[in-house]
Design a protein around this motif. Structure first.
Motif, PDB file in Angstrom:
ATOM      1  N   THR A  36       0.824  -1.205   0.000  1.00 14.80           N
ATOM      2  CA  THR A  36       0.000   0.000   0.000  1.00 14.80           C
ATOM      3  C   THR A  36       0.861   1.258   0.000  1.00 14.80           C
ATOM      4  N   TRP A  37       1.916   1.240   0.828  1.00 12.12           N
ATOM      5  CA  TRP A  37       2.793   2.409   0.895  1.00 12.12           C
ATOM      6  C   TRP A  37       3.558   2.618  -0.406  1.00 12.12           C
ATOM      7  N   ALA A  38       3.899   1.541  -1.067  1.00 11.76           N
ATOM      8  CA  ALA A  38       4.571   1.686  -2.365  1.00 11.76           C
ATOM      9  C   ALA A  38       3.663   2.458  -3.318  1.00 11.76           C
ATOM     10  N   PHE A  39       2.373   2.131  -3.262  1.00  7.20           N
ATOM     11  CA  PHE A  39       1.396   2.813  -4.118  1.00  7.20           C
ATOM     12  C   PHE A  39       1.201   4.262  -3.682  1.00  7.20           C
ATOM     13  N   LEU A  40       1.014   4.463  -2.379  1.00  5.63           N
ATOM     14  CA  LEU A  40       0.693   5.808  -1.880  1.00  5.63           C
ATOM     15  C   LEU A  40       1.862   6.786  -1.991  1.00  5.63           C
ATOM     16  N   SER A  41       3.062   6.251  -2.129  1.00  7.86           N
ATOM     17  CA  SER A  41       4.233   7.126  -2.224  1.00  7.86           C
ATOM     18  C   SER A  41       4.837   7.107  -3.623  1.00  7.86           C
ATOM     19  N   ALA A  42       4.069   6.592  -4.566  1.00 10.43           N
ATOM     20  CA  ALA A  42       4.587   6.456  -5.937  1.00 10.43           C
ATOM     21  C   ALA A  42       4.923   7.804  -6.570  1.00 10.43           C
ATOM     22  N   GLY A  43       4.336   8.880  -6.049  1.00  7.18           N
ATOM     23  CA  GLY A  43       4.587  10.206  -6.604  1.00  7.18           C
ATOM     24  C   GLY A  43       6.053  10.622  -6.556  1.00  7.18           C
ATOM     25  N   TYR A  44       6.804  10.064  -5.615  1.00 10.50           N
ATOM     26  CA  TYR A  44       8.229  10.401  -5.517  1.00 10.50           C
ATOM     27  C   TYR A  44       8.997   9.949  -6.747  1.00 10.50           C
ATOM     28  N   HIS A  45       8.434   8.990  -7.451  1.00 11.90           N
ATOM     29  CA  HIS A  45       9.140   8.456  -8.624  1.00 11.90           C
ATOM     30  C   HIS A  45       8.456   8.855  -9.921  1.00 11.90           C
ATOM     31  N   MET A  46       7.588   9.856  -9.843  1.00 19.19           N
ATOM     32  CA  MET A  46       6.894  10.300 -11.052  1.00 19.19           C
ATOM     33  C   MET A  46       7.238  11.761 -11.306  1.00 19.19           C
ATOM     34  N   ASP A  47       7.297  12.151 -12.568  1.00 15.83           N
ATOM     35  CA  ASP A  47       7.408  13.576 -12.840  1.00 15.83           C
ATOM     36  C   ASP A  47       6.448  13.970 -13.957  1.00 15.83           C
ATOM     37  N   VAL A  48       6.180  15.264 -14.008  1.00 15.34           N
ATOM     38  CA  VAL A  48       5.124  15.777 -14.879  1.00 15.34           C
ATOM     39  C   VAL A  48       5.379  15.426 -16.343  1.00 15.34           C
ATOM     40  N   ASP A  49       6.606  15.628 -16.812  1.00 19.48           N
ATOM     41  CA  ASP A  49       6.899  15.362 -18.227  1.00 19.48           C
ATOM     42  C   ASP A  49       6.595  13.920 -18.615  1.00 19.48           C
ATOM     43  N   ARG A  50       6.995  13.017 -17.751  1.00 22.35           N
ATOM     44  CA  ARG A  50       6.794  11.604 -18.059  1.00 22.35           C
ATOM     45  C   ARG A  50       5.316  11.244 -18.055  1.00 22.35           C
ATOM     46  N   VAL A  51       4.593  11.820 -17.101  1.00 22.89           N
ATOM     47  CA  VAL A  51       3.168  11.514 -16.981  1.00 22.89           C
ATOM     48  C   VAL A  51       2.373  12.097 -18.156  1.00 22.89           C
ATOM     49  N   ILE A  52       2.720  13.303 -18.548  1.00 23.72           N
ATOM     50  CA  ILE A  52       2.015  13.936 -19.659  1.00 23.72           C
ATOM     51  C   ILE A  52       2.346  13.251 -20.974  1.00 23.72           C
TER      52      ILE A  52
END
Ligand SMILES: [Zn+2]
Length: 189
Positions: A36-52
């Motif tokens: 659950t924590w891996a999911f809830l803290s996934a934002g640390y490994h995401m950035d806007v450019d990659r997501v867009i």
């Protein structure tokens, strides 16, 4: 995130709060919590450019675009308890628009971290500003904080509203008013 290590820590936490981590109901809890924590803290490994991921489209639009009632779930950094609610995002296009589902994804990047609501609001606004380079951005977040409600402190104030305005939304009063006015309107359906 090292899930095995986190599971170990949760097992220790269970013991410390007076539980028996070996009883039937808790047997797989440390592993579940770690996942659950891996999911809830996934934002640390995401950035806007990659997501867009290229979902910014050239278009001759220069009007205000608003996405209302985007669900947000985050965790307060002071108590590691959830705060959640709705986020409203508006921007004034400048020949570039973003796929609407990506607005929610931008919010997610910053929500899936330990946060304070004020910073979450600002980061969503700045993330959008940087990615799309619109004439301005407005973000309003309304959220309910479990750390206040569950601990019995300031129960009545567990709801908080925060906003961030950039560019035209900050500099032009009429633009800001229009944005807030549109947020107050009822849904079409
Ligand atoms: Zn808190």
């Amino acid at each position: 995130m090292n899930e095995a290590r986190v599971a170990e820590l949760i097992r220790e936490l269970l013991t410390e709060i007076g539980e028996d981590p070996d009883r039937e109901g808790l047997k797989r809890t440390p592993e579940r919590v770690a996942k659950t924590w891996a999911f809830l803290s996934a934002g640390y490994h995401m950035d806007v450019d990659r997501v867009i991921n290229g979902a910014v489209f050239e278009a001759h639009v220069n009007n205000m675009i608003i996405a209302r009632d985007i669900e947000v779930y985050s965790l307060c950094e002071h108590h590691m308890l959830p705060f959640f609610g709705r986020c409203h995002i508006g921007y004034i296009a400048q020949d570039r628009v973003l796929g609407i589902s990506k607005l929610a994804r931008i919010a997610e990047i910053f929500a899936r971290r330990l946060q304070i609501q004020e910073r979450l609001t600002t980061q969503i606004a700045e993330g959008l500003q940087e990615a799309v380079k619109p004439r301005g951005v407005g973000v309003v977040v309304e959220a309910f904080h479990l750390c206040l409600a569950m601990r019995g402190v300031e129960k009545q104030n567990a709801y908080m509203t925060t906003s961030e305005v950039l560019g035209d939304f900050r500099d032009d009063r009429a633009t800001r008013e229009e944005f807030l006015q549109l947020l107050r309107r009822r849904h079409a359906r």
